[in-house]
Design a protein around this motif. Structure first.
Motif, PDB file in Angstrom:
ATOM      1  N   MET A 237       0.840  -1.192   0.000  1.00 33.30           N
ATOM      2  CA  MET A 237       0.000   0.000   0.000  1.00 33.30           C
ATOM      3  C   MET A 237       0.876   1.243   0.000  1.00 33.30           C
ATOM      4  N   SER A 238       0.519   2.205  -0.840  1.00 30.85           N
ATOM      5  CA  SER A 238       1.226   3.481  -0.884  1.00 30.85           C
ATOM      6  C   SER A 238       0.176   4.578  -0.995  1.00 30.85           C
ATOM      7  N   PHE A 239      -0.336   4.983   0.162  1.00 30.93           N
ATOM      8  CA  PHE A 239      -1.436   5.943   0.170  1.00 30.93           C
ATOM      9  C   PHE A 239      -0.968   7.360  -0.142  1.00 30.93           C
ATOM     10  N   PRO A 240      -1.861   8.150  -0.753  1.00 33.21           N
ATOM     11  CA  PRO A 240      -1.567   9.580  -0.903  1.00 33.21           C
ATOM     12  C   PRO A 240      -1.334  10.205   0.465  1.00 33.21           C
ATOM     13  N   ARG A 241      -0.621  11.297   0.491  1.00 35.41           N
ATOM     14  CA  ARG A 241      -0.248  11.952   1.733  1.00 35.41           C
ATOM     15  C   ARG A 241      -1.481  12.258   2.588  1.00 35.41           C
ATOM     16  N   GLY A 242      -1.478  11.797   3.834  1.00 37.39           N
ATOM     17  CA  GLY A 242      -2.578  12.084   4.744  1.00 37.39           C
ATOM     18  C   GLY A 242      -3.524  10.929   4.968  1.00 37.39           C
ATOM     19  N   TYR A 243      -3.620  10.009   4.001  1.00 37.18           N
ATOM     20  CA  TYR A 243      -4.536   8.888   4.158  1.00 37.18           C
ATOM     21  C   TYR A 243      -4.098   7.941   5.280  1.00 37.18           C
ATOM     22  N   GLY A 244      -2.782   7.741   5.422  1.00 39.89           N
ATOM     23  CA  GLY A 244      -2.295   6.748   6.372  1.00 39.89           C
ATOM     24  C   GLY A 244      -2.692   7.037   7.807  1.00 39.89           C
ATOM     25  N   ALA A 245      -2.937   8.321   8.134  1.00 40.82           N
ATOM     26  CA  ALA A 245      -3.287   8.690   9.506  1.00 40.82           C
ATOM     27  C   ALA A 245      -4.777   8.532   9.795  1.00 40.82           C
ATOM     28  N   GLN A 246      -5.574   8.282   8.776  1.00 39.29           N
ATOM     29  CA  GLN A 246      -7.005   8.160   8.958  1.00 39.29           C
ATOM     30  C   GLN A 246      -7.339   6.799   9.583  1.00 39.29           C
ATOM     31  N   LYS A 247      -7.928   6.792  10.766  1.00 38.54           N
ATOM     32  CA  LYS A 247      -8.189   5.547  11.481  1.00 38.54           C
ATOM     33  C   LYS A 247      -9.142   4.634  10.728  1.00 38.54           C
ATOM     34  N   LYS A 248     -10.192   5.223  10.133  1.00 35.32           N
ATOM     35  CA  LYS A 248     -11.169   4.401   9.428  1.00 35.32           C
ATOM     36  C   LYS A 248     -10.563   3.770   8.177  1.00 35.32           C
ATOM     37  N   VAL A 249      -9.708   4.519   7.497  1.00 31.60           N
ATOM     38  CA  VAL A 249      -9.030   3.972   6.319  1.00 31.60           C
ATOM     39  C   VAL A 249      -8.118   2.831   6.738  1.00 31.60           C
ATOM     40  N   LYS A 250      -7.386   3.034   7.811  1.00 36.57           N
ATOM     41  CA  LYS A 250      -6.466   2.002   8.303  1.00 36.57           C
ATOM     42  C   LYS A 250      -7.214   0.739   8.700  1.00 36.57           C
ATOM     43  N   ALA A 251      -8.344   0.896   9.405  1.00 34.95           N
ATOM     44  CA  ALA A 251      -9.135  -0.269   9.819  1.00 34.95           C
ATOM     45  C   ALA A 251      -9.697  -1.004   8.615  1.00 34.95           C
ATOM     46  N   TRP A 252     -10.163  -0.245   7.627  1.00 35.17           N
ATOM     47  CA  TRP A 252     -10.717  -0.841   6.409  1.00 35.17           C
ATOM     48  C   TRP A 252      -9.662  -1.681   5.694  1.00 35.17           C
ATOM     49  N   MET A 253      -8.490  -1.101   5.513  1.00 31.16           N
ATOM     50  CA  MET A 253      -7.445  -1.808   4.785  1.00 31.16           C
ATOM     51  C   MET A 253      -6.923  -3.016   5.560  1.00 31.16           C
ATOM     52  N   GLU A 254      -6.875  -2.919   6.885  1.00 28.77           N
ATOM     53  CA  GLU A 254      -6.424  -4.059   7.682  1.00 28.77           C
ATOM     54  C   GLU A 254      -7.387  -5.234   7.542  1.00 28.77           C
ATOM     55  N   GLU A 255      -8.680  -4.957   7.547  1.00 30.77           N
ATOM     56  CA  GLU A 255      -9.666  -6.025   7.364  1.00 30.77           C
ATOM     57  C   GLU A 255      -9.565  -6.629   5.963  1.00 30.77           C
ATOM     58  N   PHE A 256      -9.363  -5.773   4.988  1.00 32.05           N
ATOM     59  CA  PHE A 256      -9.215  -6.257   3.610  1.00 32.05           C
ATOM     60  C   PHE A 256      -7.987  -7.159   3.481  1.00 32.05           C
ATOM     61  N   GLN A 257      -6.884  -6.750   4.083  1.00 35.99           N
ATOM     62  CA  GLN A 257      -5.651  -7.529   3.984  1.00 35.99           C
ATOM     63  C   GLN A 257      -5.764  -8.880   4.682  1.00 35.99           C
ATOM     64  N   LYS A 258      -6.637  -9.001   5.678  1.00 37.97           N
ATOM     65  CA  LYS A 258      -6.783 -10.267   6.414  1.00 37.97           C
ATOM     66  C   LYS A 258      -7.531 -11.328   5.618  1.00 37.97           C
ATOM     67  N   LEU A 259      -8.258 -10.917   4.593  1.00 38.40           N
ATOM     68  CA  LEU A 259      -8.958 -11.901   3.768  1.00 38.40           C
ATOM     69  C   LEU A 259      -7.950 -12.796   3.052  1.00 38.40           C
ATOM     70  N   PRO A 260      -8.285 -14.064   2.830  1.00 40.48           N
ATOM     71  CA  PRO A 260      -7.360 -14.971   2.133  1.00 40.48           C
ATOM     72  C   PRO A 260      -6.997 -14.437   0.752  1.00 40.48           C
ATOM     73  N   TYR A 261      -5.720 -14.552   0.406  1.00 41.29           N
ATOM     74  CA  TYR A 261      -5.269 -14.146  -0.926  1.00 41.29           C
ATOM     75  C   TYR A 261      -5.539 -15.281  -1.906  1.00 41.29           C
ATOM     76  N   ILE A 262      -6.172 -14.947  -3.016  1.00 41.75           N
ATOM     77  CA  ILE A 262      -6.486 -15.927  -4.053  1.00 41.75           C
ATOM     78  C   ILE A 262      -5.633 -15.613  -5.268  1.00 41.75           C
ATOM     79  N   SER A 263      -4.796 -16.528  -5.653  1.00 41.55           N
ATOM     80  CA  SER A 263      -3.955 -16.314  -6.826  1.00 41.55           C
ATOM     81  C   SER A 263      -4.827 -16.144  -8.065  1.00 41.55           C
ATOM     82  N   PRO A 264      -4.478 -15.216  -8.942  1.00 44.97           N
ATOM     83  CA  PRO A 264      -5.258 -15.036 -10.181  1.00 44.97           C
ATOM     84  C   PRO A 264      -5.179 -16.251 -11.094  1.00 44.97           C
ATOM     85  N   TYR A 265      -4.304 -17.193 -10.788  1.00 43.18           N
ATOM     86  CA  TYR A 265      -4.183 -18.398 -11.603  1.00 43.18           C
ATOM     87  C   TYR A 265      -4.981 -19.569 -11.019  1.00 43.18           C
TER      88      TYR A 265
END
Length: 425
Positions: A237-265
């Motif tokens: 993740m490489s957020f635009p300046r200021g996004y990283g400090a947003q708590k709701k954005v951080k929580a959203w992305m953490e939940e997204f990252q916890k989902l199982p990764y499915i290979s496109p293959y």
């Protein structure tokens, strides 16, 4: 059973415990990526003209034949005005029979650059074939119409005649067949298990190996756990300046990252198409597709033509603005381009493919003006160092993003002109 079927039973048994909280994010302009897209629009158009002249039986093109090519080239000015801007590449002269008719041929330097380009293609043909194979392996039928691949030649670094010479050189990997719709299609001859490893998996494995050799051990641990089926790989993740400090954005992305990764293959047909898991799978497919391009970007319409083959949802382009830490959507040059943020750092490609490096030489001659107009082969050895120095100068002091805005609303409500453009069909 090929590699696509591996792990599908684990995926189909996956149950979501809670819904990911989504945050409404305002589009943030990235000046350095917009500048790259602007520059490469001209570079691509000049290369297309160079290829067209090289294909011509006469060795030149007339002004009349170039009149209606502006849209095809993707430029914002008339083609004749554009081609006359670059006398280092295109030499103008009167037609032998009709002096009032302007003609354009390649200059000596342009011809030398084209000869070098052919050598680069030959040296990289194994890599280019692998990229094509992996694209076909992501498709549901391992077969894609040529009319959908031809616009991707620039993005994938393919030679102009890839569907003839490149396919003939690798008959064990690729072949041209007639599809059910009657269209000529490029087909994968045999599933290549060694290719069925995504770029995200490769990068995590590389970081894991580096960690084992003394760096941070977190990446190594995560990758080992992923290999055992106990964890999920995370998208950089490489957020635009200021996004990283947003708590709701951080929580959203953490939940997204916890989902199982499915290979496109992997086979994803058993996943609920409306689930968060399928959304992460689609993000993974788009991430892999952009990773396969040599500039880590492509036009939205090129992806849209592959929607059915890549099993993408109808409004998949919303994901580009929903995940601004992964993707960047640009409206530069009167078109919509999507880029992979991790592919760039400080306004330049992190990894430059040999084809991209050669195109940099071409661009350097383009923008230098009359300096190289009368020079020949003695100019070319100097280009590598000149290009590297120019790149270093260019990235100094660049400001990237402009403004941000967040709220608690669901993102589907829409946020900006970018989302409106990405939803147009």
């Amino acid at each position: 059973m090929n590699g696509r079927s591996k792990g599908q039973f684990l995926l189909c048994n996956f149950q979501q415990i809670r819904t990911i909280v989504k945050v409404r994010l305002k589009w943030v302009k990235n000046r350095s990526l917009d500048h790259i897209i602007d520059v490469q629009t001209d570079l691509k158009a000049a290369c297309l003209l160079k290829d067209a002249i090289a294909r011509s039986s006469t060795g030149y093109l007339t002004s009349k034949s170039l009149e209606n090519t502006q849209k095809l080239l993707g430029i914002t000015v008339p083609t004749l005005r554009f081609i006359r801007r670059f006398p280092t590449l295109f030499h103008e002269f009167p037609h032998p029979k009709w002096p009032s008719l302007a003609c354009f041929e390649l200059t000596h330097v342009a011809k030398l650059l084209r000869q070098q380009e052919m050598k680069v293609f030959d040296e990289c043909q194994t890599d280019l074939v692998e990229r094509l194979c992996r694209l076909l392996m992501m498709s549901k039928s391992q077969m894609i119409p040529l009319q959908s691949i031809h616009p991707l030649k620039w993005d994938f670094g393919l030679p102009d005649d890839f569907d003839k010479n490149l396919v003939k050189r690798f008959p064990d990997h690729l072949q041209i067949v007639k599809g059910t719709s009657g269209l000529a299609c490029l087909k994968l001859v045999q599933w290549q298990e060694e290719f069925a490893v995504s770029e995200l998996q490769k990068s995590n494995e590389k970081r894991g190996l580096e960690s084992d050799n003394g760096a941070d051990g977190r990446s190594a641990y995560k990758y080992r756990e992923f290999k055992r089926g106990k964890s999920a790989l995370e998208f950089p993740m490489s957020f635009p300046r200021g996004y990283g400090a947003q708590k709701k954005v951080k929580a959203w992305m953490e939940e997204f990252q916890k989902l199982p990764y499915i290979s496109p293959y992997e086979d994803s047909r058993r996943i609920d198409p409306n689930s968060e898991l399928m959304e992460k799978r689609v993000v993974g497919v788009l991430h892999e597709f952009l990773s396969l391009t040599i500039y880590k970007k492509t036009k939205r319409n090129y992806l849209r033509s592959l929607r059915e083959e890549l099993i993408l949802p109808h409004r998949f382009t919303r994901l580009f603005t929903r995940y601004p830490g992964i993707f960047y959507l640009s409206l530069k040059c009167k078109t919509t381009t999507v880029a992979l943020r991790e592919g760039y750092r400080r306004g330049r490609l992190v990894e430059r493919h040999p084809v991209a490096r050669h195109r940099d030489k071409f661009h350097h001659v383009m923008r230098t003006g009359l300096v190289y107009r009368c020079k020949g082969i003695e100019v070319l050895p100097q280009l590598d160092s000149l290009i590297d120095e120019a790149e270093e100068d260019k990235v100094e002091g660049q400001s990237e993003e402009e403004e941000i805005e967040t709220s608690d609303e669901c993102y589907e409500a829409g946020t900006s002109e970018v989302e409106s453009a990405s939803d147009e069909d």
